[in-house]
Every structure is written in structure tokens, then in C-alpha cells.
Scaffold this motif. Structure first.
Motif, short mmCIF file in Angstrom:
data_model
loop_
_atom_site.label_atom_id
_atom_site.label_comp_id
_atom_site.label_asym_id
_atom_site.label_seq_id
_atom_site.Cartn_x
_atom_site.Cartn_y
_atom_site.Cartn_z
N PHE A 174 0.85 -1.19 0.00
CA PHE A 174 0.00 0.00 0.00
C PHE A 174 0.89 1.23 0.00
N LEU A 175 0.54 2.19 -0.85
CA LEU A 175 1.28 3.45 -0.93
C LEU A 175 0.29 4.60 -0.89
N GLU A 176 0.44 5.45 0.11
CA GLU A 176 -0.37 6.67 0.18
C GLU A 176 0.39 7.75 -0.58
N GLN A 177 -0.17 8.16 -1.68
CA GLN A 177 0.54 9.04 -2.60
C GLN A 177 0.36 10.51 -2.22
N ASN A 178 0.99 10.88 -1.10
CA ASN A 178 0.96 12.26 -0.66
C ASN A 178 2.40 12.74 -0.49
N ALA A 179 2.55 13.91 0.13
CA ALA A 179 3.89 14.47 0.27
C ALA A 179 4.78 13.59 1.15
N ALA A 180 4.17 12.88 2.12
CA ALA A 180 4.96 12.04 3.01
C ALA A 180 5.34 10.71 2.38
N GLN A 181 4.64 10.30 1.33
CA GLN A 181 4.90 9.03 0.66
C GLN A 181 4.93 7.86 1.65
N THR A 182 3.85 7.73 2.41
CA THR A 182 3.74 6.66 3.39
C THR A 182 3.46 5.34 2.68
N SER A 183 4.17 4.27 3.07
CA SER A 183 3.97 2.97 2.42
C SER A 183 3.96 1.85 3.46
N LEU A 184 3.26 0.78 3.11
CA LEU A 184 3.20 -0.42 3.93
C LEU A 184 3.37 -1.62 3.01
N ASP A 185 4.27 -2.52 3.38
CA ASP A 185 4.52 -3.72 2.59
C ASP A 185 4.45 -4.92 3.53
N LEU A 186 3.56 -5.86 3.23
CA LEU A 186 3.33 -7.02 4.09
C LEU A 186 3.49 -8.29 3.27
N LYS A 187 4.23 -9.25 3.83
CA LYS A 187 4.44 -10.52 3.14
C LYS A 187 4.17 -11.69 4.09
N GLY A 188 3.59 -12.75 3.53
CA GLY A 188 3.38 -13.97 4.30
C GLY A 188 2.45 -13.82 5.48
N PHE A 189 1.30 -13.20 5.27
CA PHE A 189 0.30 -12.99 6.34
C PHE A 189 -0.56 -14.25 6.49
N ASN A 190 -0.72 -14.72 7.75
CA ASN A 190 -1.55 -15.90 8.03
C ASN A 190 -2.39 -15.63 9.28
N LEU A 191 -3.70 -15.82 9.16
CA LEU A 191 -4.61 -15.70 10.30
C LEU A 191 -5.40 -17.00 10.41
N SER A 192 -5.24 -17.70 11.52
CA SER A 192 -5.97 -18.94 11.75
C SER A 192 -6.81 -18.80 13.01
N TRP A 193 -7.94 -19.51 13.06
CA TRP A 193 -8.79 -19.45 14.23
C TRP A 193 -9.53 -20.77 14.42
N ASP A 207 -4.63 -17.03 15.87
CA ASP A 207 -3.19 -16.77 15.71
C ASP A 207 -2.97 -16.00 14.42
N LEU A 208 -2.18 -14.95 14.52
CA LEU A 208 -1.84 -14.14 13.35
C LEU A 208 -0.32 -14.05 13.27
N THR A 209 0.22 -14.35 12.11
CA THR A 209 1.66 -14.26 11.91
C THR A 209 1.94 -13.59 10.57
N ALA A 210 3.15 -13.07 10.42
CA ALA A 210 3.59 -12.49 9.16
C ALA A 210 5.08 -12.74 8.99
N GLU A 211 5.48 -12.97 7.77
CA GLU A 211 6.92 -13.13 7.51
C GLU A 211 7.63 -11.79 7.65
N ARG A 212 6.97 -10.72 7.16
CA ARG A 212 7.63 -9.41 7.16
C ARG A 212 6.59 -8.30 7.05
#
Length: 414
Positions: A174-193, A207-212
Motif C-alpha cells: 500500500f502506498l499513500e501518494q501524498n507528500a509524506a509518501q507513506t507505504s506499507l509492505d506485508l508478506k506472508g500474512f496468516n490468520l488462523s482461528w 493466531d496471526l503471523t507475518a513473515e515481514r
């Protein structure tokens, strides 16, 4: 030959009967689901149509989830099923619309360029399995850019009320295209219940886990490697026993290791029925600052019952291991408790009206924190004399009780 024909007809009739019965069991579950959803004040069943057939059936269920400011999330799910001896194959799709009030409706899937979400599964006389997979998609507008791939949802619903599932996301950017250029990058997301029971009395784990997880803006970037979040819940009329654990994983910034952190909290002596009353009152009144007097009374009475049970929040674990900007290691346990013994009737109302001492809630509250160590320099920075430390041992205890704060038994003026 005649016997063979008779045997064949009997087998065919048995298979047909089994198919019909399996279809009926499957159709009955939609009635049961409607009853379960109707118990939850946050949900409303707008439609539950079932077109019954002997060897096939179809239908549609539409739910509304009430949000703030008279907004509703509308979830519509048309489905079709084929009945076989002992099992059912079914498929359907999910449509998502947001009602903003004043007749304005937004198709959320259209907004991100997705078609209706397709799902499929099989069911027998005791449970139903399902799975849903999303095609990779990209969303762009003047303010944001979103990329998502590898989304897959699988689950099992037992007709006894137990359910389990797994949601995986291979990559989200996700990239918020403003002056701050805020970004979020998520890999290997797993949510089990895994959950069993029916509203409101349920128990289970998630349980929620993420690689990165990588976050950045114009000033800095933070990367979490192998973070995780876990929870367990036992919720019945007598108790709301909740445990949550957060592990930040390995934390780095600008390529430098910052450290690691873990936190575990749990509740004790939380009255289950009081928690239900609070949850339902909050769900019925999303705008908490506009509560009507009768709803405010419901919430206040629920808080009174909650306090009378002497609730406790236990800090089971707080481990902090900093590598930068300073080297610092700390392990902390403790608890925050309220003494609800002999609590006066209509306690909070009496406090508000002046019928009881305004300091009574403070005098009933106790906070205890046990530190593996305390840095003398940090104490000096906040004006606490280092003479209060137990120099002959590393462990130190901070207690707030009867309106007084003490370190190792030494009073700290507030």
C-alpha cells in the motif's frame, strides 16, 4: 435377472433417499445460521431465501453489519447446491455494499476493481468445508496505490457450532501518494482461528503471523521480521477470560537492528454477563457520545457489576530488548486490580452524584509492577532518588495502592 433388477432399484432408491436427506440437512443449516446471526445485535438478517429441491437447491442470504453514523455493510451471498448420497457440492459468491445513509450505496468490490468473490465447498450431515481464492488485483486513485496477491480463505463449519479457518495473504503493498509518501509492505500474512459455541458464549483461539511487515515514510522506515499476535478466549455467563500475546519479532530501522519486544496480558474475574451487556449496548449505540439516558443506565449498571467482581488485568510478560538507540533489557510482570468487595449499590451513580468519596475508586485500585532491573539513570531523569533501589538485588517492585505510589516500599510523592 429379476433379482438383479430389484437389487438395482433398491440401491438406486437408497441413493436417491440419501441424496434427498443430505440436501435437507444442508438446507436446515441456513435456518440455523439465521437464528444464530439474529442473536448478535451487531448483525441483521435482511433476507434468507431457500429454493428447496430434491437433488439440488439454491438460495441467498443477505446480512447487514451496523457501523457508525447510520452506515451499514451489506453482505449478500447467493448460492447453489447439488445433492449426492451423503454429501453436497455447493458454490456461490459474495457481494459487498456500503450504505452511507441518505440512499447512497457504494459497491466496495467495484471500487477496487474486483468481481463478486467466488467460493465453493462440500458438506455432509455434520459439517461443511469451504474455500475462497481471490485473483491478484491492483487499485489506484489520486491518493493511494494498493496491490494484493495470494489471498486464500479456507474453513470448516461443524453443525455443532465449532468452526475453524485460515486466511492467507502472500503479499500486500500500500502506498499513500501524498507528500509524506507513506507505504506499507506485508508478506506472508496468516490468520488462523478455532472457535466453538454460539453467540454470545464462545471459546477458542486465534493466531496471526507475518513473515515481514515494512513501514516507511519520509522520515524513517521500520521492518518487523516474524511478528505474531495470539489470543485465547473463554466467554461464558460467569467469566470473560481473555489472553492476548504480541511478539514484535526482530525490529530494524534503516538497516540497523533496534531489538525485540513481547507482551502478554490476560483478564481475571471479569463477569461474563456484564461484558455481554456492555458489548451489546456499545453495538446498539455506535456513537457513544450520543447515548440516550436509558442506554447510559444499562452501560453504567453493567460497569457496576463488572467492578463488583473485583476484575484484574494481569501483565504476564513484558520483555524488551533494545539494541539501539541505547542498549537496554527489561523484563516486567504485574497486575492492575480493583477491589470490588462490599461495593455499594449503584456505585458509579453514587460517585457521580457525590454520594460517595470521589477518591473511593482510586483507593480500591492497585497496580503492581515487578521489574527485572531499573536503570538508576532513568530514575534520576524522572526525579526519583536512586536510594530507593534495592541495591542488593536486581528485581525492583513498584506499587500504587491506597492512592500512594511506592518503590520497594518507599513512598514516592505524586
Amino acid at each position: 435377472m429379476k433379482k438383479i433388477l430389484i437389487i438395482g432399484l433398491v440401491a438406486l432408491g437408497t441413493a436417491a433417499g440419501a441424496s434427498i436427506m443430505t440436501g435437507r440437512v444442508f438446507q436446515e443449516q441456513f435456518i440455523n445460521l439465521e437464528a444464530e446471526f439474529s442473536k448478535d445485535p451487531r448483525l441483521e438478517v435482511l433476507d434468507n431465501t431457500i429454493n428447496k429441491g430434491l437433488f439440488s437447491s439454491s438460495g441467498s442470504m443477505t446480512l447487514a453489519m451496523h457501523l457508525e453514523e447510520n452506515q451499514r455493510l451489506i453482505i449478500e451471498s447467493p448460492w447453489q447446491a447439488s445433492h449426492f448420497p451423503g454429501w453436497v457440492n455447493y458454490a456461490g459468491q459474495t457481494l459487498l455494499n456500503l450504505e452511507l445513509g441518505s440512499q447512497e450505496v457504494v459497491n466496495l468490490l467495484d471500487e477496487v476493481g474486483l468481481d463478486a468473490l467466488q467460493y465453493e465447498g462440500t458438506a455432509n450431515w455434520k459439517k461443511a468445508d469451504f474455500q475462497m481464492a481471490l485473483e491478484p488485483f491492483t487499485f489506484n486513485d489520486a491518493n493511494a496505490h494498493l496491490e494484493v496477491s495470494g489471498v486464500n480463505l479456507t474453513g470448516t463449519y461443524h453443525y455443532s457450532g465449532e468452526q475453524m479457518g485460515l486466511l492467507t495473504v502472500t503479499h500486500l503493498a500500500f502506498l499513500e501518494q501524498n507528500a509524506a509518501q507513506t507505504s506499507l509492505d506485508l508478506k506472508g500474512f496468516n490468520l488462523s482461528w478455532n472457535q466453538k459455541g454460539s453467540y454470545p458464549w464462545v471459546q477458542g483461539t486465534a493466531d496471526l503471523t507475518a513473515e515481514r511487515i515494512y513501514f516507511s515514510n519520509a522520515q524513517q522506515n521500520i521492518e518487523l521480521t516474524q511478528p505474531s499476535w495470539k489470543q485465547s478466549l473463554v466467554f461464558n455467563q460467569q467469566a470473560f477470560d481473555y489472553l492476548v500475546s504480541l511478539d514484535m519479532g526482530k525490529v530494524t530501522s534503516q538497516g540497523d537492528e533496534l531489538g525485540m519486544g513481547r507482551l502478554t496480558l490476560k483478564t481475571e474475574n471479569f463477569d461474563g454477563q456484564a461484558m455481554v451487556d456492555l458489548i451489546e449496548a456499545a453495538a446498539a449505540n455506535p456513537n457513544i457520545d450520543r447515548l440516550e439516558e436509558k442506554d447510559l443506565l444499562v452501560m453504567t449498571n453493567a460497569f457496576n457489576r463488572l467492578l463488583s467482581a473485583s476484575p484484574v488485568v494481569v501483565l504476564q510478560e513484558f520483555d524488551l530488548d533494545l539494541k539501539a538507540p541505547i542498549i537496554f533489557e527489561q523484563k516486567t510482570t504485574g497486575k492492575l486490580s480493583f477491589d470490588g468487595r462490599n461495593l455499594p449499590t449503584s456505585y458509579l451513580q453514587q460517585i457521580e452524584s457525590g454520594g460517595l468519596d470521589a477518591d473511593d475508586p482510586i483507593n480500591r485500585t492497585r497496580l503492581e509492577l515487578n521489574f527485572s532491573q531499573l536503570n538508576p539513570g532513568l530514575l534520576m531523569m524522572i526525579g526519583i532518588p536512586t536510594s530507593m533501589l534495592n541495591t542488593d538485588q536486581a528485581a525492583q517492585q513498584l506499587v500504587f495502592e491506597n492512592g500512594m505510589l511506592k518503590l520497594n516500599g518507599n513512598h514516592i510523592p505524586l
